[in-house]
Design a protein around this motif. Structure first.
Motif, PDB file in Angstrom:
ATOM      1  N   VAL A  46       0.982  -1.061   0.059  1.00 38.05           N
ATOM      2  CA  VAL A  46      -0.015   0.065   0.029  1.00 38.05           C
ATOM      3  C   VAL A  46       0.833   1.311   0.082  1.00 38.05           C
ATOM      4  N   GLY A  47       2.044   1.272   0.794  1.00 43.01           N
ATOM      5  CA  GLY A  47       2.801   2.161   0.805  1.00 43.01           C
ATOM      6  C   GLY A  47       3.479   2.636  -0.300  1.00 43.01           C
ATOM      7  N   GLU A  48       4.079   1.678  -1.177  1.00 44.72           N
ATOM      8  CA  GLU A  48       4.494   1.657  -2.492  1.00 44.72           C
ATOM      9  C   GLU A  48       3.522   2.112  -3.412  1.00 44.72           C
ATOM     10  N   LEU A  49       2.326   1.865  -3.437  1.00 46.56           N
ATOM     11  CA  LEU A  49       1.200   2.264  -4.243  1.00 46.56           C
ATOM     12  C   LEU A  49       0.887   3.978  -4.113  1.00 46.56           C
ATOM     13  N   VAL A  50       1.005   4.311  -2.695  1.00 47.60           N
ATOM     14  CA  VAL A  50       1.099   5.779  -2.430  1.00 47.60           C
ATOM     15  C   VAL A  50       2.154   6.293  -2.989  1.00 47.60           C
ATOM     16  N   SER A  51       3.202   5.780  -3.059  1.00 45.18           N
ATOM     17  CA  SER A  51       4.433   6.461  -3.393  1.00 45.18           C
ATOM     18  C   SER A  51       4.458   6.609  -4.841  1.00 45.18           C
ATOM     19  N   VAL A  52       4.041   5.560  -5.700  1.00 47.01           N
ATOM     20  CA  VAL A  52       3.787   5.581  -7.017  1.00 47.01           C
ATOM     21  C   VAL A  52       3.173   6.883  -7.503  1.00 47.01           C
ATOM     22  N   TYR A  53       1.970   6.805  -6.740  1.00 45.38           N
ATOM     23  CA  TYR A  53       1.045   7.895  -7.175  1.00 45.38           C
ATOM     24  C   TYR A  53       1.687   9.225  -6.850  1.00 45.38           C
ATOM     25  N   GLY A  54       2.281   9.441  -5.865  1.00 42.91           N
ATOM     26  CA  GLY A  54       2.957  10.593  -5.294  1.00 42.91           C
ATOM     27  C   GLY A  54       3.955  11.092  -6.115  1.00 42.91           C
ATOM     28  N   TYR A  55       4.806   9.868  -6.878  1.00 48.67           N
ATOM     29  CA  TYR A  55       5.887  10.280  -7.773  1.00 48.67           C
ATOM     30  C   TYR A  55       5.368  10.811  -8.849  1.00 48.67           C
ATOM     31  N   VAL A  56       4.367  10.107  -9.588  1.00 51.00           N
ATOM     32  CA  VAL A  56       3.951  10.554 -10.790  1.00 51.00           C
ATOM     33  C   VAL A  56       3.251  12.131 -10.607  1.00 51.00           C
ATOM     34  N   ALA A  57       2.586  12.244  -9.563  1.00 54.33           N
ATOM     35  CA  ALA A  57       1.928  13.352  -9.383  1.00 54.33           C
ATOM     36  C   ALA A  57       3.039  14.444  -9.449  1.00 54.33           C
ATOM     37  N   VAL A  58       4.044  14.295  -8.625  1.00 52.43           N
ATOM     38  CA  VAL A  58       5.292  15.291  -8.661  1.00 52.43           C
ATOM     39  C   VAL A  58       5.935  15.518 -10.013  1.00 52.43           C
ATOM     40  N   LEU A  59       5.771  14.283 -10.853  1.00 52.86           N
ATOM     41  CA  LEU A  59       6.241  14.369 -12.082  1.00 52.86           C
ATOM     42  C   LEU A  59       5.299  15.042 -13.194  1.00 52.86           C
ATOM     43  N   VAL A  60       4.176  15.441 -12.755  1.00 56.88           N
ATOM     44  CA  VAL A  60       3.387  16.078 -13.686  1.00 56.88           C
ATOM     45  C   VAL A  60       3.939  17.532 -13.591  1.00 56.88           C
ATOM     46  N   ARG A  61       4.601  18.182 -12.799  1.00 57.30           N
ATOM     47  CA  ARG A  61       5.068  19.495 -12.663  1.00 57.30           C
ATOM     48  C   ARG A  61       6.298  19.698 -13.580  1.00 57.30           C
ATOM     49  N   PRO A  62       7.263  18.650 -13.528  1.00 57.74           N
ATOM     50  CA  PRO A  62       8.459  18.936 -14.633  1.00 57.74           C
ATOM     51  C   PRO A  62       8.131  18.733 -15.976  1.00 57.74           C
ATOM     52  N   VAL A  63       7.221  17.818 -16.258  1.00 64.23           N
ATOM     53  CA  VAL A  63       6.612  17.604 -17.467  1.00 64.23           C
ATOM     54  C   VAL A  63       5.927  18.900 -18.142  1.00 64.23           C
ATOM     55  N   ALA A  64       5.205  19.579 -17.466  1.00 63.12           N
ATOM     56  CA  ALA A  64       4.400  20.680 -17.598  1.00 63.12           C
ATOM     57  C   ALA A  64       5.447  21.911 -17.590  1.00 63.12           C
ATOM     58  N   TYR A  65       6.345  21.796 -17.003  1.00 68.03           N
ATOM     59  CA  TYR A  65       7.489  22.919 -17.189  1.00 68.03           C
ATOM     60  C   TYR A  65       8.151  22.733 -18.347  1.00 68.03           C
ATOM     61  N   PHE A  66       8.581  21.451 -18.964  1.00 65.68           N
ATOM     62  CA  PHE A  66       9.182  21.412 -20.142  1.00 65.68           C
ATOM     63  C   PHE A  66       8.290  22.093 -21.324  1.00 65.68           C
ATOM     64  N   VAL A  67       7.100  21.787 -21.331  1.00 73.27           N
ATOM     65  CA  VAL A  67       6.289  22.435 -22.345  1.00 73.27           C
ATOM     66  C   VAL A  67       6.259  24.145 -22.086  1.00 73.27           C
ATOM     67  N   ASP A  68       6.278  24.738 -20.768  1.00 74.59           N
ATOM     68  CA  ASP A  68       6.321  26.101 -20.764  1.00 74.59           C
ATOM     69  C   ASP A  68       7.603  26.571 -20.973  1.00 74.59           C
ATOM     70  N   TRP A  69       8.715  25.730 -20.628  1.00 71.38           N
ATOM     71  CA  TRP A  69      10.057  26.286 -20.942  1.00 71.38           C
ATOM     72  C   TRP A  69      10.047  26.324 -22.405  1.00 71.38           C
ATOM     73  N   GLY A  70       9.617  25.550 -23.191  1.00 70.56           N
ATOM     74  CA  GLY A  70       9.852  25.829 -24.672  1.00 70.56           C
ATOM     75  C   GLY A  70       8.879  26.920 -25.300  1.00 70.56           C
ATOM     76  N   TYR A  71       7.697  27.329 -24.579  1.00 74.31           N
ATOM     77  CA  TYR A  71       6.923  28.155 -25.136  1.00 74.31           C
ATOM     78  C   TYR A  71       7.367  29.565 -24.558  1.00 74.31           C
ATOM     79  N   GLN A  72       7.893  29.601 -23.466  1.00 73.39           N
ATOM     80  CA  GLN A  72       8.552  31.068 -22.984  1.00 73.39           C
ATOM     81  C   GLN A  72       9.774  31.325 -23.818  1.00 73.39           C
ATOM     82  N   LEU A  73      10.746  30.146 -24.112  1.00 69.94           N
ATOM     83  CA  LEU A  73      11.837  30.455 -24.787  1.00 69.94           C
ATOM     84  C   LEU A  73      11.417  30.882 -26.070  1.00 69.94           C
TER      85      LEU A  73
END
Length: 594
Positions: A292-319
């Motif tokens: 159960v803990g690993e399931l929570v961590s997987v969800y959390g990791y992917v939720a955190v990963l949302v922000r970097p991937v969004a930044y990649f797109v925004d990075w290209g847009y702003q640049l």
């Protein structure tokens, strides 16, 4: 941030990307601090699901309240520390952006000053205005990638490693079953976003170009509205402007369409990652291959990963937008000032100014008037005598263009009736580079018949004046410009229509006082006002750009029918429009004369 008086440095003019990199290198420690703070802040976001997983597996499932308290306490400490890091990251990146903003402004303004009179002939007013209003802000915003952008790359790698360390089976599934979901997210974004970025730069560049043209047209319309009204062309020009603004709006919609796709990818792709990987992890947890803990961590990791991937797109847009804006700045910086090849010293004493193109000869120490049917003709003579236009004009027998420009500017001043007025106290506005005393300022104020202006301001000479003198009337602005020119005390003063916005009474006062204020110095004014013409030493009557007659005002009235028609017509207009030409304050004007 850059100090107001600090040298901004020499910008890299090789291209848009080079200019952005130069802005980063001008503040290396702050840029590095932003990258480090952004990286640590984003990596610590991944600590939250890790600590939560430990708290679930080692505390809740086993009933160990001590372990639960330990991991929970660490979660609070890490969260508080990361909140502080977020504040510091934001402050640092704000300083990075503001430094880039102010540095670009100083670079552009400094280059505009170096271009001097060549600027309006080489670069459109709309181009400069668009750079100042929009491009500078876009360039500074694009430097956001230094902090969150670098942090996103680091966080992506860290989180991907943590996600792969949860389970070998999940690792195989992620690597082989859904390779485009997480680990290949960046290539996917590059494939999808790359063409969009190319299209965005093209549409953005075209939009900025049209915006600059339309901005320049707004300025032209504002300056020539009275003429358009008189000619009956206001409706025609308004229709043309409406068509141009409609096309610009449509171009803006196209830019917005590309932008919306980029933003949709920035939100949609990470959400897809979150949904697919969480569903797989939940299936594995149901099968018992994940705790159960690993399931929570997987969800959390992917939720955190949302922000970097969004930044990649925004990075290209702003640049992408930043590069377009930087290219416009670089294009302005590549405009070189007109060459100054002067090697001859200016005349040691006051000497004759002569313009062969028109035949205008200005002897030293005299008050001369240029009167012409077309104001553009007399203004052109002034431009040549002041070396603001290529010509064969001479000064004491020496060609003006063979005299070093600094020597010309130090002794010959062209005072345009629409010269810029900068915001600040009236004392500083009229004082220019010098620091004249109150007595000197008030002497110039009296010569320009501006005592009522100073008396009417709340704090006198210390009163604040808005940019371009917007809190003053047209006649007041003209007198302020004249005060500034008189305080400069040049050896040669070339004044273009210095009294055109004044009522007859104030104009008569200025005409009477100007001679005394400039006694012993060379002064040339362009005017068709009989009130001024009657006070000068010599009038040069200009027809079709050539001096057709020379003499006193009274002699030309008697001998030149064209001059008489020009001057008497202007006098009639003065009588009809005496009220609205100045402030509409006849009583104040009479007090000035008195």
């Amino acid at each position: 941030m850059i100090d107001a008086y600090e040298d901004p440095g020499t910008p890299d003019r090789r291209g848009g990307w080079w200019y952005l990199w130069w802005l980063v290198l001008r503040q290396p420690w702050r840029s590095a601090a932003g990258a480090v703070l952004g990286s640590v802040w984003m990596v610590l976001l991944a600590a939250t699901p890790y600590l939560m997983a430990r708290a679930v597996d080692e505390g809740l499932e086993t009933g160990d309240m001590g372990a639960l308290g330990l991991w929970t306490g660490l979660l609070v400490v890490v969260g508080a520390f990361n909140a502080w890091l977020g504040i510091m990251r934001h402050r640092t990146m704000t300083r990075v952006r503001m430094d880039a903003n102010f540095r670009t402004v100083k670079v552009v303004v400094g280059h505009a000053v170096r271009l001097g009179a060549a600027l309006p002939r080489r670069v459109g007013a709309g181009e400069v205005m668009t750079i100042g209003v929009g491009d500078v802000q876009q360039i500074s915003s694009s430097l956001t990638v230094i902090g969150p952008g670098v942090g996103a790359v680091v966080a992506y790698l860290v989180v991907a490693g943590l996600l792969l360390s949860v389970s070998t089976q999940l690792t195989v599934v992620v690597l082989l079953g859904v390779p485009l979901v997480v680990l290949l997210g960046v290539p996917l974004v590059a494939v999808l976003v790359g063409p969009l970025m190319v299209r965005l730069q093209g549409t953005e560049a075209e939009y900025r170009e049209r915006q600059g043209v339309l901005t320049a047209r707004i300025g032209d319309l504002a300056g020539g509205l009275r003429v358009l009204n008189g000619l009956g062309g206001k409706g025609l020009v308004a229709d043309a402007f409406r068509r141009d603004s409609t096309r610009l709006r449509e171009q803006g919609y196209r830019v917005g369409a590309v932008t919306s796709w980029l933003q949709a990818l920035g939100v949609g792709l990470p959400t897809l990652y979150l949904a697919v990987v969480t569903w797989m992890a939940a299936r594995m947890a149901a099968q018992g291959t994940l705790t159960v803990g690993e399931l929570v961590s997987v969800y959390g990791y992917v939720a955190v990963l949302v922000r970097p991937v969004a930044y990649f797109v925004d990075w290209g847009y702003q640049l992408g937008r930043g590069v377009v804006a930087a290219r416009r700045v670089v294009r302005l910086l590549r405009v070189e000032p007109e060459p100054d090849d002067g090697v001859c010293d200016a005349p040691a004493e006051p000497s004759v100014l002569y313009d062969p193109a028109s035949g205008a000869r200005v002897p030293p120490g005299r008050l001369i008037a240029l009167a012409g049917e077309r104001p553009a003709d007399t203004a052109a003579v002034v431009d040549r005598l002041g070396r603001y236009a290529p010509s064969d004009a001479t000064w004491g027998g020496v060609r003006l263009d063979e005299v070093p420009l600094p020597q010309v500017r130090a002794r010959i001043l062209v005072a345009d009736h629409e010269a810029d007025l900068f915001a600040g106290p009236l004392r500083e506005l009229v004082g220019g580079r010098g620091e004249p005393g109150d007595e000197e300022i008030m002497a110039a104020v009296r010569a320009a018949a501006a005592e009522d202006l100073v008396r009417g301001l709340p704090d006198g000479l210390d009163s604040a004046v808005d940019a371009q003198g917007h809190n003053l009337s047209g006649g007041q602005r003209q007198r302020v410009r004249l005060v500034r020119a008189l305080l400069a005390a040049p050896e040669v003063l070339l004044a273009v229509e210095p009294t055109s916005a004044l009522d007859a009474h104030t104009e008569a006062a200025v005409a009477a006082r100007l001679r005394d204020a400039r006694r012993g110095r060379t002064t040339v004014v362009t005017t068709t006002s009989p009130l001024v013409l009657d006070r000068v030493d010599t009038v040069l009557y200009v027809v079709d750009g050539k001096v057709a007659a020379t003499g006193s005002h009274q002699r030309l009235l008697a001998q030149e029918p064209g001059y008489r028609a020009l001057v008497t017509r202007d006098a009639g207009i003065e009588e009809e429009e005496a009220g609205p030409r100045e402030d509409g304050a006849g009583r104040d004007a009479e007090e000035v004369v008195g």
